[in-house]
Design a protein around this motif. Structure first.
Motif, PDB file in Angstrom:
ATOM      1  N   ASP A 172       9.402  78.626  54.251  1.00 26.22           N
ATOM      2  CA  ASP A 172       8.764  77.318  54.245  1.00 26.22           C
ATOM      3  C   ASP A 172       7.623  77.283  55.260  1.00 26.22           C
ATOM      4  O   ASP A 172       7.459  78.208  56.068  1.00 26.22           O
ATOM      5  CB  ASP A 172       9.784  76.226  54.545  1.00 26.22           C
ATOM      6  N   ASN A 174       5.869  75.068  58.313  1.00 23.88           N
ATOM      7  CA  ASN A 174       6.015  73.987  59.280  1.00 23.88           C
ATOM      8  C   ASN A 174       4.672  73.730  59.955  1.00 23.88           C
ATOM      9  O   ASN A 174       4.259  74.470  60.833  1.00 23.88           O
ATOM     10  CB  ASN A 174       7.070  74.340  60.332  1.00 23.88           C
ATOM     11  N   SER A 175       4.004  72.700  59.499  1.00 24.35           N
ATOM     12  CA  SER A 175       2.682  72.388  60.052  1.00 24.35           C
ATOM     13  C   SER A 175       2.288  70.986  59.629  1.00 24.35           C
ATOM     14  O   SER A 175       3.001  70.318  58.867  1.00 24.35           O
ATOM     15  CB  SER A 175       1.636  73.386  59.533  1.00 24.35           C
ATOM     16  N   GLY A 178       2.050  71.001  56.084  1.00 24.52           N
ATOM     17  CA  GLY A 178       3.362  70.943  55.471  1.00 24.52           C
ATOM     18  C   GLY A 178       3.870  69.518  55.338  1.00 24.52           C
ATOM     19  O   GLY A 178       4.502  69.158  54.346  1.00 24.52           O
TER      20      GLY A 178
END
Length: 213
Positions: A172, A174-175, A178
């Motif tokens: 996935d 994560n940002s 995102g």
């Protein structure tokens, strides 16, 4: 008085829409969990792994991590013997934009034999990719490959269309990007539900293509 009624109507509509969005989101997530795998050792084997397309780049020079992680996940499944063929499905709406061809090229660069890769050039959206996999490529026992949130929606569609599918979670993201994707995903699930209720069909079907060596 009329203005007050309109304000009340707008307020109630917002509340109902919010309930619909979150209820649909929860339904999709809870109903698909048994078929989603993050551990490659536990996922059952299927003939075909369906990689759902996305743009390779976020900008002219910035690689899209969603894309790269899906490619990596497909390679890992193939090497582990969990899939025999890879079907890459994405947007090829014009001659300057071709998601499946980029995915195929990158898979080959990572060691996947070209004869083990098949391309779906009309996977304009998730619904199209799933239904074309079944109706055009003749595969209804598949492993879907994408990020967890996307796998849930794709699996939900497959299950409602009578397919026997599992999904493998690519890494996935994560940002900040995102977070935007996750917010958009909640509304995409409502749109998906409306499409299923209306029996929406892919933009194109076309001739049958058999996945075999």
């Amino acid at each position: 008085m009329e203005k007050r009624l309109w304000l009340r109507f707008i307020f109630i509509s917002i509340i109902l829409l919010t309930i619909l969005v979150f209820a649909t989101d929860r339904w999709v997530t809870s109903s698909t969990q048994p078929q989603i795998f993050s551990d490659i050792n536990n996922i059952p084997k299927n003939k075909v792994g369906l990689v759902l397309g996305t743009s390779k780049y976020l900008s002219r020079t910035r690689l899209n991590p969603y894309y790269q992680y899906r490619i990596n996940a497909a390679v890992a499944l193939f090497i582990a013997g969990k899939i025999d063929y890879i079907l890459v499905s994405g947007d090829n709406s014009n001659e300057h934009y071709n998601e499946p061809e980029k995915m195929k090229k990158d898979l080959i660069a990572l060691g996947i034999p070209p004869n083990k890769i098949f391309t779906d050039y009309a996977g304009f959206r998730t619904l199209d990719s799933i239904l074309r996999c079944k109706e055009v490529f003749g595969e209804d026992h598949i492993t879907i490959i994408s990020q967890p949130f996307h796998n849930e929606r794709a699996l939900f569609i497959a299950m409602r269309k009578g397919m026997t599918a599992v999904a493998y979670n690519a890494q996935d993201v994560n940002s900040e990007n995102g977070l935007k994707v996750m917010i958009r995903e909640k509304f995409a699930r409502v749109k998906m539900l409306l499409d299923l209720l209306s029996n929406a069909q892919p933009k194109y079907y076309g001739p049958k293509i058999f996945i075999q060596g």
